[in-house]
Design a protein around this motif. Structure first.
Motif, PDB file in Angstrom:
ATOM      1  N   GLN A   9      86.701  49.085  23.441  1.00  0.00           N
ATOM      2  CA  GLN A   9      87.597  48.235  24.058  1.00  0.00           C
ATOM      3  C   GLN A   9      88.490  47.349  23.089  1.00  0.00           C
ATOM      4  OE1 GLN A   9      86.794  44.303  26.725  1.00  0.00           O
ATOM      5  NE2 GLN A   9      86.632  46.155  28.208  1.00  0.00           N
TER       6      GLN A   9
ATOM      7  N   GLN B  21      92.009  57.376  25.102  1.00  0.00           N
ATOM      8  CA  GLN B  21      92.706  56.351  25.472  1.00  0.00           C
ATOM      9  C   GLN B  21      93.767  56.195  24.644  1.00  0.00           C
ATOM     10  OE1 GLN B  21      93.965  55.086  28.103  1.00  0.00           O
ATOM     11  NE2 GLN B  21      92.414  53.918  28.955  1.00  0.00           N
TER      12      GLN B  21
ATOM     13  N   VAL C 187      91.190  49.471  21.379  1.00  0.00           N
ATOM     14  CA  VAL C 187      92.170  49.765  21.816  1.00  0.00           C
ATOM     15  C   VAL C 187      93.283  48.667  22.204  1.00  0.00           C
ATOM     16  CG1 VAL C 187      92.864  50.736  24.367  1.00  0.00           C
ATOM     17  CG2 VAL C 187      91.043  51.616  23.192  1.00  0.00           C
TER      18      VAL C 187
ATOM     19  N   THR D 167      91.090  49.756  29.458  1.00  0.00           N
ATOM     20  CA  THR D 167      89.965  49.620  28.777  1.00  0.00           C
ATOM     21  C   THR D 167      88.846  49.340  29.917  1.00  0.00           C
ATOM     22  OG1 THR D 167      90.112  46.951  28.791  1.00  0.00           O
ATOM     23  CG2 THR D 167      91.069  48.283  26.766  1.00  0.00           C
TER      24      THR D 167
ATOM     25  N   GLY E 179      87.398  56.241  23.730  1.00  0.00           N
ATOM     26  CA  GLY E 179      88.343  55.653  23.082  1.00  0.00           C
ATOM     27  C   GLY E 179      89.373  56.479  22.457  1.00  0.00           C
TER      28      GLY E 179
ATOM     29  N   LEU F  10      85.660  51.630  29.126  1.00  0.00           N
ATOM     30  CA  LEU F  10      85.138  51.665  27.822  1.00  0.00           C
ATOM     31  C   LEU F  10      84.193  50.651  27.360  1.00  0.00           C
ATOM     32  CD1 LEU F  10      88.918  52.238  26.057  1.00  0.00           C
ATOM     33  CD2 LEU F  10      87.142  53.887  27.112  1.00  0.00           C
TER      34      LEU F  10
END
Length: 604
Positions: free
Chosen positions: A476, A447, A479, A468, A444, A471
Motif C-alpha cells: 500500500q 495495481q 502504491v 490500496t 501490488g 493490498l
C-alpha cells in the motif's frame, strides 16, 4: 407480471398457453362424442361446412379430434418435461456429490449426450423401452436431460467457491445435504425458468415421435398421431393436416415465447422498476475556475425509484494537487467517480450545473468529442486491478492499446512507451513484465500496472478509487508513493477516493469529507485535527495513534448512514450526532468559513 404486460411477445405466448390449457380441460367433455362419431359416408373429406378441417379415414371430424387430443398431448409433454428436468438436474448435480474422478466421468458423459442429436437420442430410447406413449415420454425426457444437466453443472460451478459452501464443508455437512440445502435452492430459478421452453421442445418432440409412428398408438391419439393418419391424404385433401399442424405450431410457439419472456425478465430482475430520468440541475451562472483540471458543480446522480446516491456535490481539483474524497461505504464516493468519468451504470443518470475537464465543458461536447477528451485526459484506477486487467491478454498488449487507439502510435512505439510507463511506476524488469499475463504478477504489481495504463496517454486528471484497499501495508505504501511521484512528475491533478482517513491525511493536499451523497466538510489535509464537522471529528477520533489509551475500547460512530433512498430533508448526520439541535431538522448549506474551511453544520 408488469414486464409481461409491456411485452407483446410475452402476452401472445401467455395467451396461447392459457388457451391450450383451457382446451385441455374442456376438450374431451365438450367434443369427445363428436371426435368419436364415425360417418362411413364422409370418409376422407376435405374442408366443408359441417367439418371445417375435413374428416379422417373413418369419417370422424378432425377439428373435434384435434381439440380432444389437446389434453393427451399437453399431458405427455408435461410428463416428458418433468422427466427431463428431474433427470437432468440430478445428472448435473452428481459431480458435486461424487469423488473427483467419478464427477469428471459424469461431466464427460453429459458432454457426449449434449453433442448427440436430441431426436435420435429420443428415438433410440423409445425403441429400447418400447414403442408407445410411455416410450415416447421417456425418450423425450432423456433427450431433454443433457441440456438441464449442462445447465445445472454450470450453475453449480458458478457458486462452487462461495463462502457458505466452504463453511458447510468445513462443518462436515454431508454432500447430499450440501446439494439440497445450499446448492439447489440457489440455482433453482434459472432451472425453473428453463422448463417453459423445455415444455415447448417436449411438445414438438412428442408430436414428431407420434408422427413417425414411435409415439402414441391407436386407438389413442395426440396431435402427432393425427398428422400421421392424415399424411397419406395430404396431396388429395390438404386441409386434413391443417388442424393438428396448427395446434402443434401454436402451442410450441406459445411455450417458447413465454419461456423467452421469463428468461429475459429474470435476467433483468435486479434492475429497478421505472424509467431512468436525468436529474434536473440548473446550469451554473458564475464564472468557471480557470486553473482547475476538474470542476464539478452540483453533481447529482439519480436512479429510478427515488434513489439518489450523489446530491449536488461540488468539487475542484487543480494541477499538481491530490484531493482526497473520504467517507464511509455507501456515502457515494465511487458513484461520484463514475459520474465524472461518464460511466454511471444503467439505469442511473447524472446531471450537473457544470462539469469541466481541462477547461472544457463536457456538457457542450458531442459523444465522439467527449469520448476523445475523457480517453486522453482522464485516467481511472479502480480498487480491484484483477477486474481492470483482461486475464486473457498480456500486460503489454493492454497498455499499448491506449496509445494505438488514442494517439495513433505504431506497435513498436506503443510497446516502448509501455515499458517506459511501467518503469515510471517502479516495476522492475518492465521488458519482461509486458510479456506476462496479469495472473503472473503480484497484487501490488497489478495495481501499479493499472496506474501505468492510465499514464499511457497524457492524463491531466487521475481518479484513484480506493486503489490500496486490497493490498497489505507495505505494498500500500509503495502504491501511494507511486501515485504521489506520478502527480509530482506530470503535474496532473488527482482525486483519491478512500474510506481510510489515515491514508488520505498522509497522501492528499486537500480533503473532502462525504456523507449521504454530499460534501459535509472540505479542508487542508494537514488541518484534519482542526475539523469542525461532527462527522469529520468522529472519523478522525476513530483513528487510533501512539497516544491512544489501550485500556479503553476503540472509538466508533453510533448508528449507520442512511441509504440513498432514505435521506430526509434535514441534516443526514443528525441521528448519529451528539451535538444535534432543533434546527438540524433543516439541511445546513456548505459554507466557506474565514479560515478557508467549508463546513455544512449549523453548530460548526
Amino acid at each position: 407480471m408488469r414486464r409481461l404486460k409491456r411485452n407483446p411477445a410475452g402476452l401472445l405466448g401467455a395467451a396461447l398457453v392459457a388457451v391450450m390449457a383451457l382446451l385441455a380441460l374442456i376438450g374431451p367433455p365438450l367434443w369427445g362424442d363428436a371426435a368419436a362419431a364415425i360417418h362411413p359416408g364422409q370418409i376422407n373429406q376435405g374442408a366443408w361446412l359441417p367439418h371445417p378441417f375435413g374428416t379422417d379415414a373413418l369419417g370422424r371430424d378432425l377439428l373435434a379430434r384435434t381439440l380432444v387430443a389437446t389434453r393427451l398431448t399437453l399431458g405427455l409433454a408435461f410428463l416428458a418435461t418433468v422427466t427431463g428436468t428431474l433427470g437432468g438436474t440430478l445428472l448435473g448435480a452428481l459431480p458435486a456429490l461424487l469423488p473427483r474422478r467419478a464427477g469428471r466421468l459424469v461431466v464427460a458423459v453429459v458432454d457426449i449426450l449434449v453433442a448427440f442429436p436430441a431426436l435420435l437420442l429420443a428415438m433410440f430410447t423409445a425403441v429400447v423401452t418400447g414403442l408407445g406413449a410411455r416410450g415416447a415420454v421417456l425418450g423425450i425426457g432423456v433427450a431433454l436431460a443433457p441440456t438441464f444437466a449442462r445447465l445445472t453443472h454450470t450453475l453449480t460451478a458458478s457458486i462452487a467457491g462461495a463462502d457458505y459452501l466452504a463453511a458447510a464443508r468445513m462443518l462436515g455437512a454431508p454432500r447430499r445435504r450440501i446439494l439440497t440445502r445450499h446448492i439447489l435452492p440457489n440455482i433453482a430459478e434459472p432451472l425453473i425458468l428453463n422448463t417453459a421452453q423445455a415444455m415447448g421442445a417436449a411438445l414438438l418432440g412428442l408430436s414428431a415421435m407420434s408422427f413417425l409412428g414411435m409415439g402414441v398408438q391407436a386407438p389413442s391419439y395426440d396431435w402427432g398421431r393425427l398428422l400421421n393418419e392424415a399424411f397419406g391424404h395430404v396431396y388429395v385433401t390438404p386441409s386434413v393436416v391443417v388442424a393438428p399442424a396448427l395446434a402443434v405450431a401454436l402451442a410450441g410457439l406459445g411455450f417458447m415465447l413465454l419461456g423467452d419472456t421469463f428468461a429475459k425478465a429474470a435476467a433483468s430482475s435486479g434492475d429497478p422498476v421505472g424509467t431512468p430520468v436525468a436529474p434536473l440541475v440548473p446550469p451554473a451562472q458564475d464564472a468557471p475556475v480557470r486553473d482547475a483540471v476538474l470542476e464539478v458543480r452540483d453533481l447529482t446522480v439519480a436512479f429510478p425509484g427515488g434513489v439518489t446516491p450523489v446530491r449536488k456535490l461540488s468539487l475542484t481539483v487543480r494541477p499538481g494537487e491530490i484531493v482526497g474524497l473520504v467517507g464511509e461505504s455507501g456515502s457515494g464516493k465511487s458513484m461520484t467517480a463514475a459520474a465524472i468519468g461518464q460511466i454511471v451504470p444503467y439505469p442511473g443518470l447524472a446531471g450537473s450545473a457544470r462539469t469541466r475537464l481541462c477547461g472544457v465543458d463536457l456538457d457542450g461536447l458531442n459523444d465522439a468529442e467527449r469520448r476523445k477528451l475523457l480517453g486522453s485526459s482522464l485516467a481511472m484506477v479502480f480498487q480491484d486491478p484483477t477486474s481492470s486487467l483482461n486475464p486473457a491478454l498480456r500486460v503489454g498488449g493492454q497498455l499499448t492499446e491506449v496509445a494505438t487507439l488514442h494517439d495513433g502510435a505504431t506497435p513498436a512505439q506503443a510497446r516502448a512507451r509501455a515499458v517506459e510507463r511501467l518503469r515510471r511506476v517502479h516495476i522492475k524488469q518492465p521488458e519482461r513484465v509486458v510479456g506476462q499475463h496479469p495472473h503472473e504478477l503480484s497484487g501490488g504489481m497489478r495495481q501499479r500496472a493499472v496506474i501505468a495504463m492510465g499514464l499511457m496517454g497524457t492524463p491531466r486528471l487521475i481518479i484513484a478509487d480506493e486503489p490500496t484497499t486490497a493490498l497489505d501495508v507495505t505494498v500500500q505504501r509503495e502504491v501511494l508513493r507511486v501515485l504521489r511521484d506520478v502527480v509530482d512528475d506530470t503535474h496532473a491533478g488527482a482525486l483519491f477516493i478512500s474510506h481510510d482517513i489515515a491514508v488520505v491525511s498522509e497522501l492528499c493536499d486537500r480533503v473532502a469529507v462525504m456523507y449521504a451523497g454530499r460534501i459535509v466538510e472540505e479542508l487542508p489535509a494537514d488541518a484534519l485535527h482542526q475539523a469542525r464537522h461532527p462527522y469529520t471529528k468522529a472519523l478522525v477520533g476513530s483513528l487510533p495513534d501512539m497516544d491512544t489509551d489501550r485500556s479503553l475500547p476503540l472509538a466508533t460512530i453510533p448508528g449507520r448512514q442512511p441509504s440513498p433512498a432514505d435521506v430526509g430533508a434535514g441534516c443526514p448526520f443528525a441521528d448519529r450526532c451528539a451535538s444535534a439541535v432543533s434546527r438540524c431538522s433543516t439541511r445546513p448549506p456548505l459554507t466557506v468559513r474565514d479560515d478557508g474551511h467549508a463546513v455544512a453544520c449549523w453548530e460548526a
